[in-house]
Write an enzyme that holds these catalytic residues in place. Structure first.
Site, PDB file in Angstrom:
ATOM      1  CB  SER A 276      -0.901  -0.017   1.233  1.00  0.00           C
ATOM      2  OG  SER A 276      -1.408   1.259   1.500  1.00  0.00           O
ATOM      3  CG  HIS A 277       0.534   4.550  -2.619  1.00  0.00           C
ATOM      4  ND1 HIS A 277       0.099   3.480  -3.357  1.00  0.00           N
ATOM      5  CD2 HIS A 277       1.243   5.336  -3.464  1.00  0.00           C
ATOM      6  CE1 HIS A 277       0.522   3.625  -4.604  1.00  0.00           C
ATOM      7  NE2 HIS A 277       1.215   4.736  -4.691  1.00  0.00           N
ATOM      8  CB  SER A 278      -1.287   4.747   3.504  1.00  0.00           C
ATOM      9  OG  SER A 278      -1.745   4.622   4.833  1.00  0.00           O
TER      10      SER A 278
END
Ligand SMILES: Nc1ncnc2c1ncn2[C@@H]1O[C@H](COP(=O)(O)OP(=O)(O)O)[C@@H](O)[C@H]1O
Ligand SMILES: [Mg+2]
Lengths: 234, 201
Positions: free
Chosen positions: A9-11
């Site tokens: 994920s990007h986060s």
């Protein structure tokens, strides 16, 4: 050995959240998060993804799920960089729903291909309608002997269709050729969608409806009925 | 490479602004961080061949960029490295082949086509122009790179009016039109820097 999962994920908080959600339903599956950049910012991290991939491997292969397009590219690069790239697959699936479906399949002991397919087919209630339609069409074409089955059951177990029962319900349908839906009140969902079933909010004492289409429709309903009658082994 | 890194650094804010308009505003920082890592690595271990240098660039970018540009430019440099093979110096046709391989890598990785408003809109015409230039007798690597850079510039400009179909900007739909694509701009900066240094050598 069970198939492992990696959430790219990007986060960081997002991937950690998915891992937490999944852990509740598949305690024996290795699910690793690779979210955010090394400095804690938003982005994907190739090194972290590769490390999470290596740590998820127990000899049965790894399925990787991603949030946005560029996380997919990072995941694919990590897989291609493996000494044996065919031991891992990146799947195109809704992140939370796909991870839950994959984890339930992995917990069940399914192989890499089956776990990947479980993730890809996880699409909530929409998916159920589609597969039911598909079953109906193939029946009309005489491609398979589709049968239909329906029943109603009352939930007697303490927690109703909460996480664990929903996971057990989905798992009970493994290997069956049948589109199955569960309904409660106004809502209907795919019985294989753990989040969808949880989302019905059915509790102890509630009456749920079951519908199955396909060659294994009868078996599907029998398995669910047994599960409900055993109070999900609570 | 050093000059490419400098150019990326100089244009960092411009790239940030472009990405802010249609993305999340990190492209400038991503590219600067990536090429800083590239420069550090090349100073640490001096590569023995052009292929080794390109591979080192790829590895640094993949490990440090963070955004979509990391795996995309990383794959581009990786494929270019393979295309160069064991050549000791790069002549015109080898440069053209490397650019073609880079383009193929980016499209394999990102699945973008031309007019999707991505770096492909700069890289595809660049690869074609490089091929055309390399078949002209006597054009060395600097002429090929110059032709590629000019074609990339023209290609990048066409992204202004396009609607993004790939990458983060695609979530904006119609609102992505009217802005230059930051990834395409980066392709131009890199090719210009490569052309400048090869021309000066
Ligand atoms: N699928 C893709 N194919 C080709 N280029 C892409 C793709 N996705 C994004 N890009 C390029 O990447 C650039 C954005 O890079 P960057 O800001 O570093 O990544 P992110 O979008 O993850 O923040 C875009 O301007 C575009 O040129
Ligand atoms: Mg960006």
């Amino acid at each position: 050995m069970r198939v492992g999962l990696v959430i790219v994920s990007h986060s960081g908080p997002l991937s950690d959240g998915v891992v937490e959600l999944v852990g509740q339903m598949a305690p024996e599956v290795r699910v690793n998060a690779a979210g955010g950049t090394p400095s804690g910012g938003v982005g994907t991290d190739f090194e972290a993804t590769s490390a999470a991939l290596a740590a998820a491997e127990t000899g049965s292969g790894v399925v990787l799920l991603y949030d946005l397009g560029s996380a997919r590219m990072t995941a694919e690069l990590a897989v291609e960089s493996l000494a044996e790239p065919n031991t891992a697959v990146v799947v195109d699936a809704p992140l939370a729903e796909g991870a839950v479906a994959a984890a339930v399949a992995a917990q069940n002991g399914d192989d890499l291909e089956a776990v990947a397919r479980a993730a890809e087919q996880a699409a909530g209630a929409g998916g159920a309608e589609e597969s039911e339609e598909a079953a109906a069409t193939s029946a009309a074409e005489g491609a398979s002997v589709a049968t239909r089955a329906e029943s109603e059951l009352t939930l007697e177990n303490e927690v109703g269709l909460h996480a664990r029962p929903a996971a057990l319900l989905a798992r009970s349908l493994t290997g069956l050729d049948a589109a199955v839906t569960v309904s409660f009140g106004e809502s209907t969902t795919d019985a294989r969608s753990v989040l969808g079933v949880m989302g019905l909010g059915a509790r102890k004492g509630d009456r749920i409806g079951l519908r199955a289409t396909g060659p294994d429709a009868e078996t599907a309903l029998r398995r669910i009925t047994e599960l409900v009658e055993r109070d999900f082994d609570e | 490479m050093r000059s490419a890194a400098n150019s990326v650094s100089e244009h960092r804010d411009e790239l940030v602004e472009l990405d802010r308009a249609i993305g999340d505003g990190d492209h400038g920082e991503n590219m600067e961080r990536g090429f800083l890592a590239v420069r550090n690595q090349l100073e640490l271990t001096v590569p023995e061949s052009p292929a080794a240098a390109l591979k080192s660039v790829a590895t640094s970018l993949i490990s440090s960029v963070g955004g979509a540009a990391g795996p995309l430019f990383g794959t581009a440099f990786l494929r270019a490295s393979t295309a160069v093979g064991d050549a000791e110096t790069l002549d015109g046709p080898t440069v053209a082949a490397a650019l073609r391989a880079a383009l193929d890598g980016v499209t394999a990785r990102g699945k973008a086509e031309r007019e999707d408003k991505t770096m492909v809109d700069a890289l595809a015409p660049a690869a074609e122009a490089a091929e055309a230039a390399s078949t002209t007798a006597g054009s060395g690597p600097s002429a090929v790179l110059r032709a590629a850079a000019e074609a990339a510039e023209t290609g990048a400009r066409t992204t202004v009016s396009l609607i993004a179909k790939k990458g983060r900007a695609s979530y904006l739909g119609d609102r992505s039109a009217g802005h230059l694509d930051p990834g395409a701009r980066s392709v131009v900066l890199l090719l210009n820097a490569f052309a400048d240094v090869t021309g000066a050598e």
